[in-house]
Design an enzyme around this catalytic site. Structure first.
Site, short mmCIF file in Angstrom:
data_model
loop_
_atom_site.label_atom_id
_atom_site.label_comp_id
_atom_site.label_asym_id
_atom_site.label_seq_id
_atom_site.Cartn_x
_atom_site.Cartn_y
_atom_site.Cartn_z
N ARG A 53 21.91 19.06 9.44
CA ARG A 53 22.67 20.27 9.10
C ARG A 53 23.56 20.76 10.24
NH1 ARG A 53 18.61 19.80 5.88
NH2 ARG A 53 17.63 19.14 7.80
N THR A 54 23.01 20.83 11.43
CA THR A 54 23.79 21.46 12.50
C THR A 54 25.07 20.67 12.77
OG1 THR A 54 21.74 22.28 13.46
CG2 THR A 54 23.69 22.37 14.85
N LYS A 83 24.08 4.67 30.41
CA LYS A 83 24.42 3.95 31.65
C LYS A 83 24.13 4.81 32.87
CE LYS A 83 28.44 1.89 29.36
NZ LYS A 83 29.92 1.87 29.38
N ARG A 104 24.13 19.12 21.47
CA ARG A 104 22.67 19.26 21.39
C ARG A 104 22.07 18.33 22.43
NH1 ARG A 104 19.32 19.08 15.84
NH2 ARG A 104 20.04 21.24 15.91
C1 NCD Z 1 16.00 22.88 13.84
C2 NCD Z 1 16.25 22.37 15.24
O1 NCD Z 1 16.90 21.34 15.44
O2 NCD Z 1 15.82 23.07 16.13
N1 NCD Z 1 16.81 22.27 12.88
C3 NCD Z 1 18.07 22.77 12.66
O3 NCD Z 1 18.91 22.80 13.53
N2 NCD Z 1 18.31 23.29 11.44
C4 NCD Z 1 14.57 22.92 13.45
C5 NCD Z 1 13.73 21.69 13.59
O4 NCD Z 1 14.16 20.64 14.04
O5 NCD Z 1 12.55 21.81 13.21
#
Ligand code: NCD
Length: 305
Positions: A53-54, A83, A104
């Site tokens: 989703r993100t 690397k 992320r």
């Molecule tokens: C969450 C995350 O990545 O922190 N997911 C998300 O971004 N919707 C929750 C999870 O991974 O449990």
């Protein structure tokens, strides 16, 4: 001015409200009327941890505003990190190609560190078990849309409160709203970490109670915020298996809940919410995922220039 989005602590009630109003506005527009807002702009999404989703809602949001997207969805393996390149060098480079970076990373604090050398805005899309600010924004936006207010609510956050970054951000950001009762439902070993509790300890409008017992709070809440036990952050799989099915919402749980309560979950779910309740009007987690699209559109619209 360069505006990174690293933590919910950068936001207050007014800036959040502005974001929700913009999300509503963008949602109300025809696709062709918003398509040129960010034409000729480009973002990079670089994810060192899995995501559905993100990443994809950020990419959809960017494309809806007319932006191009370049992406590495498995950056740990496929970027030059494998690397030995530092995140800082990666960020410096991506700033040469794009107008913004959505990142992320599995190390808490690494995105904030990388933002210090960035020439373009960086959005924290989750850093280890630290924060996930844009998830908290879309969680609040969902509460507002579902209940009509974020003030005077009782919320239970359930599951892995130790490693779950979504509940860390959500707890912190709720301090901007009036008369909030929070139940933290977890086994003691997965309790909310002290640094998060510290952030809200002197806040008058928040009351907090920690409990292990989900059944005790089911009938008291407006928002039941379920979370996944974060398997990947446990020291051993054996330890994870002890807790994996500790809290589950099933059709039997529903009669105990208020009629106007809502069940949220950042998703992905594993076993903590039975698919048998998905059709109940109180199950709001897919609406929540859709709200993420508009909320992220609003955020990109604000900070990408
Ligand atoms: C969450 C995350 O990545 O922190 N997911 C998300 O971004 N919707 C929750 C999870 O991974 O449990």
């Amino acid at each position: 001015m360069l505006q990174h989005v690293l933590s919910v602590n950068q936001y207050d009630r007014d800036s959040l409200s502005e974001l929700f109003t913009k999300a509503d506005f963008l949602r109300s527009m025809l696709p062709e009327d918003i398509y040129s807002r960010k034409k000729h702009k480009r973002i990079a999404t670089i994810f060192y941890e899995p995501s559905t989703r993100t990443r994809l809602s950020f990419e959809s949001a960017a494309q809806s505003l007319g932006m191009d997207v370049i992406s590495t969805e498995n950056a740990k393996e496929f970027s030059s990190a494998s690397k030995g390149e530092t995140v800082e060098d990666t960020v410096r480079t991506l700033g040469l190609y794009t107008n913004g970076i959505v990142m992320r990373h599995y190390i808490t604090g690494s995105i904030a560190a990388a933002s210090e050398v960035s020439e373009v805005p960086i959005i924290n899309a989750g850093d280890g078990s630290g924060e996930h600010p844009t998830q908290a924004f879309l969680d609040l936006y969902t509460i507002l849309r579902e209940l009509g207010t974020i003030d005077n609510i009782t919320i239970a956050m359930v599951g892995d409160l130790l490693y779950g970054r979504t509940v860390h951000s959500l707890t912190r950001v709720l301090k901007h709203y009036h008369n909030i009762m929070m139940y933290f439902v977890s086994p003691p070993v997965l309790a909310m970490p002290p640094d998060v509790l510290d952030d809200i300890k002197d806040v008058d409008n928040i009351r907090v109670e920690a409990t292990e017992n989900l059944a005790d709070v089911l009938g008291k809440v407006d928002i039941l915020y379920m979370t996944r036990i974060q398997r990947e952050r446990f020291p051993t799989d054996e330890e994870y298996l002890k807790y994996k099915d500790i809290y589950t919402i099933t059709p039997e749980s529903l009669p105990q809940m208020r009629d106007n309560a809502r069940i949220l979950h950042p998703l992905p779910r594993v076993s903590e919410i039975s698919t048998d309740i998905d059709t109940d009007p109180r199950a709001a987690y897919f609406r929540q995922a859709q709200n993420g699209l508009y909320l992220r559109m609003a955020l990109l619209d604000q900070i990408i220039s």
